[in-house]
Design an enzyme around this catalytic site. Structure first.
Site, short mmCIF file in Angstrom:
data_model
loop_
_atom_site.label_atom_id
_atom_site.label_comp_id
_atom_site.label_asym_id
_atom_site.label_seq_id
_atom_site.Cartn_x
_atom_site.Cartn_y
_atom_site.Cartn_z
N ASP A 180 9.46 3.79 -0.80
CA ASP A 180 9.03 3.48 0.56
C ASP A 180 10.14 2.72 1.30
OD1 ASP A 180 7.41 3.30 2.75
OD2 ASP A 180 5.90 2.02 1.85
N CYS A 193 6.27 6.21 8.05
CA CYS A 193 5.49 6.52 6.84
C CYS A 193 4.46 7.63 7.04
CB CYS A 193 4.78 5.27 6.34
SG CYS A 193 5.88 3.89 5.96
N HIS A 249 -1.65 6.06 2.50
CA HIS A 249 -1.41 5.82 3.94
C HIS A 249 -1.71 7.04 4.81
CE1 HIS A 249 1.19 3.25 6.92
NE2 HIS A 249 -0.10 3.30 7.23
#
Length: 624
Positions: free
Chosen positions: A76, A116, A177
């Site tokens: 990430d 993201c 997410h």
């Protein structure tokens, strides 16, 4: 050699089965050379050899025909310049470097978005995020609350779902997410289990500063401040009215006092419940559809995620599996694991990088120790570039370094926000040490996995391509003649790799306004935006040749580039063709998952491990 009666797949590792078969062949050949003294004896030896080879095929045929395993590792917010094999010589990443030396390294591996949620949606589906309604039109560019209703639509198809249909055991460990619920708590319409993952363990949201006391907040800071100030003003007003009424300074109706009191209570609830309790609402761990820790203990998260990933591989070593290991590293807040604290040359960020590399090594060693390496494709990447604006005076730089490339996370089509590491390791199938300099995309994983899983069923329109011809050296050119770079729902930039040319031209229709002027990021807002006064539109577009100017520092002009007019013309045609592939639902905002209505927190959608709103539990992690 033995087989389990209740399982047609041999429990003997593939490498050992192959070795046993080879030894038998060698012994028979030796026997032949020593005893084949007559035509009849030679025929008998050859017959025996053929029978043994046939038997060997019966035993190992399962291995030959067995579908490959897939281990996909996504970090990430990793900057491409933070990895040794991509040029960093001060942060130690020996395990990632080993993957590159034993496999194929992509030098132009491009995320479909610089943030993201949209990047991961594109990765999972093989399609630009705008097709899934996960492109933003305003300030909110990613999902912000687990209690919102936005997410990856149930109608979308992920590579996990396709592989599940092909008989794969599929697992996701780590960050998701992409939403959880749609209409009520527990419908799990966006949950990984509904998108093809047989097993899920991890963070349905993401790791944010709110998860660690003292780290501040990432979620709607301006709105929080506004609501807090409004609450304080109403409180002061209520106190003033009460004083005036008690001391008889003015005639104040009791109903006015009651109304202001109720309004103050409402304002306090609207501010305090969604925002001050964010660690409870967003910082949770789920196993499948059950919340098992709320709020989560961040300090032990890396070890637990690693343990779950290792256990998944070991549990499924005898069957085809897909593991998507979506790390919490190296998104902020940064971990403080004692074994790595202070060990790097780059403060806490470097410590986290080296811990992440160690985790990658553990996963690789697990695959190798089980004898699975020759039948397992390991893939390593990041969801987008490093976050340049994230730093403080105490810790220093908290975000990644994007090497020579301009921009970073949330900066539209600038290269630093979308060019990411891309490494594939598959011993025996992919040549070790191979480097591919052609443009490739995270969206290419979907069709590549489909191809390797022998999935030939029809599919909807895909924006990615099968990478195997490039990875195996059977093709020299990428099928991505054009790539389209989005900032939210807005087409920000386009790259063109003309046939027969080394050049890779990229045009920017608009660029984010950096602040302060001359800086390399949006240090006022901490994250760049894609609309209105936050961007500058360019007519004609900015044009660069990434082959000669990878830092995007020298815009081309008609005087410096003979093909200038042709590039703009061909790109305009490509944009028109690209836009013609969108369906009506993809073009209309009614399909958007990123509206305020779907983003904001709603109590009836909030995942909870107890009786809402008393959500609190801790995981029993003794198995890890």
């Amino acid at each position: 050699m033995w087989l389990r009666a209740n399982n047609p797949v041999s429990t003997v590792p593939s490498g050992r089965r192959t070795q046993d078969r080879s030894r038998c062949v060698i012994l028979l050949q030796l026997y032949e050379s020593m005893h084949c003294g007559s035509m009849r004896s030679c025929l008998l030896v050859h017959l025996l050899l053929s029978l043994l080879l046939a038997a060997g095929r019966d035993v190992t045929g399962e291995e030959v025909d067995k579908k490959p395993n897939f281990v996909l590792i996504m970090v990430d917010d990793l900057g491409i310049g933070d990895v040794g094999c991509y040029g960093n010589d001060t942060i130690r990443t020996p395990n990632i470097d080993r993957l590159a030396s034993e496999g194929v390294k992509l030098t132009q591996h491009i995320a479909a978005a610089p943030l993201c949620t949209p990047s991961r949606a594109a990765f999972m589906t093989g399609r630009y995020a705008v097709r899934s309604g996960l492109g933003s039109t305003g300030d909110v560019q990613v999902l912000l609350f687990l209690g919102g209703s936005g997410g990856l639509p149930p109608s979308e198809t992920t590579f996990a779902k396709r592989l599940q249909q092909q008989g794969y055991t599929t697992g996701l460990v780590g960050k998701w997410h992409l939403g959880v619920n749609c209409e009520h708590r527990g419908d799990h319409c966006h949950h990984p289990n509904q998108h093809g993952f047989s097993y899920y363990y991890g963070l349905p949201f993401t790791l944010v500063s709110d998860c660690v006391p003292g780290e501040g907040t990432n979620i709607l800071k301006n709105l929080q401040h506004m609501l807090r100030n409004l609450t304080m003003l109403l409180g002061i007003g209520l106190f003033t009215l009460v004083c005036v009424r008690v001391f008889g300074l003015f005639e104040v109706s009791l109903w006015i006092v009651v109304a202001v009191f109720l309004l103050s209570i409402l304002a306090t609830a609207v501010w305090y419940i969604p925002f001050k309790l964010l660690p409870t609402w967003n910082c949770i761990i789920m196993r499948n559809q059950e919340v098992i820790e709320q709020p989560m203990t961040v300090e032990t998260l890396p070890q637990r995620l690693l343990g779950e990933a290792e256990h998944f591989i070991k549990r499924n070593a005898d069957r085809p599996f897909l593991l998507f290991f979506s790390l919490a590293h190296i998104h902020t807040p940064l971990f403080k694991t004692p074994a790595f604290a202070g060990k790097s040359h780059h403060g806490r960020y470097g410590d986290n990088m080296e811990e992440m590399d160690w985790i990658v090594g553990r996963i690789t060693d697990t695959v190798d120790s089980l004898g699975l390496s020759n039948n397992t494709l390991i893939y390593f990447t990041s969801d987008h570039g490093g976050h340049l604006e994230h730093s403080d005076t105490l810790i220093g730089q908290k975000g990644g370094w994007n090497s020579i490339y301009k921009g970073g996370k949330a900066m539209g089509g600038w290269e630093g926000g979308i060019r990411v590491p891309g490494i594939f390791r598959w011993p025996g199938r992919l040549e070790a040490g191979r480097v591919v300099n052609e443009p490739t995309s995270l969206m290419d994983l979907y069709p590549t996995l489909k191809y390797l899983a022998q999935d030939t069923h029809p599919d909807r329109h895909l924006d990615g391509y099968n990478l195997m011809p490039l990875l195996e050296g059977k093709a020299e050119r990428s099928k991505h003649e054009f790539m389209f770079h989005y900032c939210g729902v807005y087409l920000n930039a386009v790259r063109w790799h003309p046939p027969g040319s080394d050049s890779i031209f990229k045009i920017h229709f608009f660029t984010p306004n950096f602040f302060p002027p001359g800086a390399g990021g949006c240090y006022d807002t901490k994250i760049c935006l894609c609309h209105g006064e936050h961007v500058t539109h360019h007519t004609p577009p900015l044009l660069y040749d990434l082959f000669h100017d990878p830092s995007e520092s020298r815009p081309l002009t008609p005087e410096t580039e003979p093909r200038y007019a042709e590039i703009l013309e061909e790109t305009a045609k490509a944009v028109e063709r690209h836009q013609s592939t969108f369906t009506d639902s993809e073009l209309h905002s009614t399909s958007s998952q990123m509206t305020w209505k779907k983003i904001l927190w709603r109590p009836w959608l909030q995942p909870c491990c107890g009786t809402f709103p008393f959500c609190a539990c801790k995981e029993n992690a003794t198995h890890v």
